[in-house]
Design a protein around this motif. Structure first.
Motif, PDB file in Angstrom:
ATOM      1  N   LYS A 138      -4.259   2.842   2.368  1.00 39.46           N
ATOM      2  CA  LYS A 138      -3.488   3.848   3.094  1.00 39.46           C
ATOM      3  C   LYS A 138      -3.283   5.099   2.228  1.00 39.46           C
ATOM      4  O   LYS A 138      -3.554   6.216   2.666  1.00 39.46           O
ATOM      5  CB  LYS A 138      -2.140   3.240   3.489  1.00 39.46           C
ATOM      6  N   ASN A 144      -2.523   6.692   8.396  1.00 43.15           N
ATOM      7  CA  ASN A 144      -1.218   6.301   8.916  1.00 43.15           C
ATOM      8  C   ASN A 144      -0.947   4.825   8.662  1.00 43.15           C
ATOM      9  O   ASN A 144       0.186   4.403   8.529  1.00 43.15           O
ATOM     10  CB  ASN A 144      -1.154   6.547  10.424  1.00 43.15           C
ATOM     11  N   THR A 145      -2.033   4.046   8.658  1.00 47.61           N
ATOM     12  CA  THR A 145      -1.884   2.615   8.408  1.00 47.61           C
ATOM     13  C   THR A 145      -3.025   2.134   7.532  1.00 47.61           C
ATOM     14  O   THR A 145      -4.130   2.677   7.597  1.00 47.61           O
ATOM     15  CB  THR A 145      -1.862   1.806   9.728  1.00 47.61           C
ATOM     16  N   GLY A 146      -2.746   1.130   6.706  1.00 48.39           N
ATOM     17  CA  GLY A 146      -3.793   0.603   5.835  1.00 48.39           C
ATOM     18  C   GLY A 146      -4.553  -0.548   6.479  1.00 48.39           C
ATOM     19  O   GLY A 146      -5.421  -1.150   5.852  1.00 48.39           O
ATOM     20  N   THR A 148      -7.253  -1.591   8.255  1.00 48.86           N
ATOM     21  CA  THR A 148      -8.542  -1.051   8.711  1.00 48.86           C
ATOM     22  C   THR A 148      -9.657  -2.067   8.515  1.00 48.86           C
ATOM     23  O   THR A 148      -9.463  -3.104   7.876  1.00 48.86           O
ATOM     24  CB  THR A 148      -8.924   0.183   7.890  1.00 48.86           C
TER      25      THR A 148
END
Lengths: 295, 284
Positions: A138, A144-146, A148
């Motif tokens: 992130k 915005n968010t890790g 993935t």
């Protein structure tokens, strides 16, 4: 009954018992195929297998449900491909170091230590990924968010590394000494011998190792479920959130009514997974057998 | 020659760096779990029931549940796996049937754990009518570890020298007498330790028990094999991802992760130590 007769009967009975024990594996494989198809079956008649080919997975909806496995397949493929991109070079190079360069005492320490990685439960790795790797991704990419595809791939890579190192190392060690010695006798350096003689000779074994690694990675559930964000969308971006086939089964099976269309669709995903890993396995064994690398 | 040597040194260094980078990452994972987990560990955490849906209290029932599942898995898979291995190592000739058995073992080893979960749900939970239970979960895990046990046990059997077999048969022993008196005493420890390595990994699996046995919270311990249990991997999964207070109960999560890690690594380490001990004892 005479002693010899008793011994004869015990001998035959034990043999029968042992054959049955060995046959259990065949039975279990058959039952797995049978029961997966039994539970998934009715879906083929209604709404029909064509429904699985769609590009939308919306299993619960007020209007129309969609059971297209496209996004899930692409999710699994993306995560697996990324994981292999990271894993294969690292693992093969590490296997070369351990098999050909490390001193014996060093090898005795490295091998069991890397084996520890294979023993760490995937839910623990997933937890580590959630708390350590995801925040890292992130901040690194300013997201915005890790959660993935890349985060999932890195964790899967950790799981595949011990498998691929250990199998590649077996392949490297099994290259006959005569080949290495001939190369050294012709004046090639240690490294030239490794990269031009040993590595090419071990290549079939390494290819098989990679295929078995892919099989393991595609089937991994908990770590990807915990860190890939689980959005069922078609994407090729490593920094997008994806949902894999395994994660879909694990996340949704707990909430579906038994026997519903959604339930059957999840079993079809299981069949797709089973077929993919089955063929990867068979081909890997073929490669090993063809080049005489079977243990 | 000089440039060649410099390049060689560089490549060697790069290979060493890559290998030790992997070691470093493994070390960091263990360090992270142990450092944070240790702060949560105390007697109450291990010995009491969860309170406020896992946000406080302990994880005692999850430890007990995982323990029961391990015992159940061993009880089913060990006899089947060892029996199968004895057949493959001592009896099986090269023929179609035995090739089929080997193919089945390889296939089984590659089946994803979540597919075992689906299988267990279909056959043990629904078809056999066991419901989500210790029995269904243990049977599912047993199917999963079967190939590991067979491969490890066969290896251990093949390590016994051929002379042991010939000597016994030459004295007039039947095949089973030969196996019982001259093979099993020397290979049993190897078979069991190899199997424990596989079962240790099964103890940490979440996907197969997700659908066949695990419950997030049970007010009392299971009474029979037909009861559901809590289990450490499932408990960690729920606490970390599904719990409404997930951000505020990190210590509970780390504590659970550490206990699970200690259990699995402890089993593996124990097995490896026993194996080394016996390897030194029997040498030929």
């Amino acid at each position: 009954m005479s002693r010899s007769r008793r011994l004869f009967i015990t001998d035959k009975a034990m043999r029968l018992l042992l054959v049955s024990a060995a046959s259990t594996s065949v039975l279990v494989v058959c039952l797995i195929f049978l029961f997966l198809f039994k539970e998934a079956g009715p879906f083929a008649l209604s709404p029909g297998l064509g429904k699985l080919l769609g590009s939308q997975w919306i299993p619960v909806s007020f209007q129309e449900e969609h059971f297209g496995v496209g996004p899930l397949l692409s999710g699994s493929a993306l995560v697996t491909a990324l994981a292999m991109l990271v894993t294969v070079p690292i693992s093969v190079l590490a296997a070369i170091y351990i098999a050909e360069i490390a001193r014996p005492a060093e090898r005795e320490v490295l091998k069991p230590f890397i084996e520890i990685l294979a023993s760490i439960p995937s839910v623990v790795l997933g937890f580590f990924g959630l708390l350590v790797v995801a925040p890292l991704i992130k901040t690194l990419f300013g997201l915005n968010t890790g959660l993935t595809a890349l985060t999932g791939a890195l964790l899967l890579s950790l799981m595949a590394i011990p498998t691929i190192i250990s199998l590649s190392e077996d392949a490297l060690v099994s290259v006959p000494y005569a080949l290495k010695n001939a190369s050294l006798a012709l004046g090639a350096s240690h490294l030239q011998t490794i990269f031009r003689v040993t590595l090419p000779a071990a290549l079939p074994g390494i290819v098989a190792a990679v295929m078995l690694g892919i099989g393991r990675v595609i089937g991994e559930t908990m770590a990807v479920l915990m860190v890939t964000g689980n959005s069922a969308i078609l994407t090729a971006s490593p920094l997008a959130s994806v949902r894999t086939m395994t994660a879909t089964i694990a996340a949704e099976m707990g909430e579906v009514p038994f026997g519903s269309v959604h339930y059957q669709a999840l079993f079809w995903i299981g069949i797709i997974l089973l077929v993919i890993t089955f063929f990867l396995n068979i081909i890997a064994q073929r490669v090993l057998k063809k080049y005489g690398m079977m243990k | 020659m000089k440039t060649n040597n410099t390049a060689d040194t560089f490549i060697l260094l790069a290979l060493r760096l890559i290998t030790y980078a992997i070691v470093l990452v493994i070390g960091y994972i263990l360090f992270d779990i142990i450092r944070h987990g240790a702060t949560a560990l105390n007697w109450q955490f291990i010995s009491s029931f969860p309170r406020r849906s896992g946000a406080a209290g302990g994880i005692f029932p999850a430890i007990v549940g995982t323990f029961y599942l391990v015992i159940g898995t061993i009880a089913v898979s060990l006899p089947l796996g060892i029996g199968g291995a004895i057949y493959l190592a001592e009896y099986a000739e090269q023929n179609r049937f035995n090739t089929l058995i080997r193919l089945a073992i390889v296939t089984l080893a590659g089946v994803p754990s979540i597919v075992f979960g689906l299988f267990g749900l279909g056959i043990f939970v629904l078809f056999c009518g066991f419901g989500p239970s210790i029995l269904a979960g243990s049977l599912t895990l047993a199917c999963m570890v079967l190939p590991t046990i067979i491969v490890a046990s066969e290896e251990s059997l093949r390590a016994v020298p051929k002379g042991f077999r010939d000597a016994s048969l030459a004295l007039g022993a039947t095949k089973w007498e030969m196996i019982r008196t001259n093979i099993l005493p020397y290979s049993l420890s190897g078979m069991i330790t190899g199997s424990i390595l596989g079962i240790g990994r099964a103890a940490g699996e979440t996907a197969p028990i997700l659908l066949t046995v695990a419950a997030f919270y049970l007010p009392r311990l299971p009474k029979s094999v037909f009861d559901q249990v809590m289990a450490l991997p499932y408990h960690l999964y729920i606490l970390a991802t599904q719990h409404p207070e997930a951000d505020r109960i990190r210590h509970m999560q780390y504590g659970t992760a550490l206990i699970l890690l200690l259990l699995v690594l402890g089993l593996s380490l124990g097995a490896i130590l026993i194996r080394t001990h016996f390897r030194k004892k029997y040498r030929w």
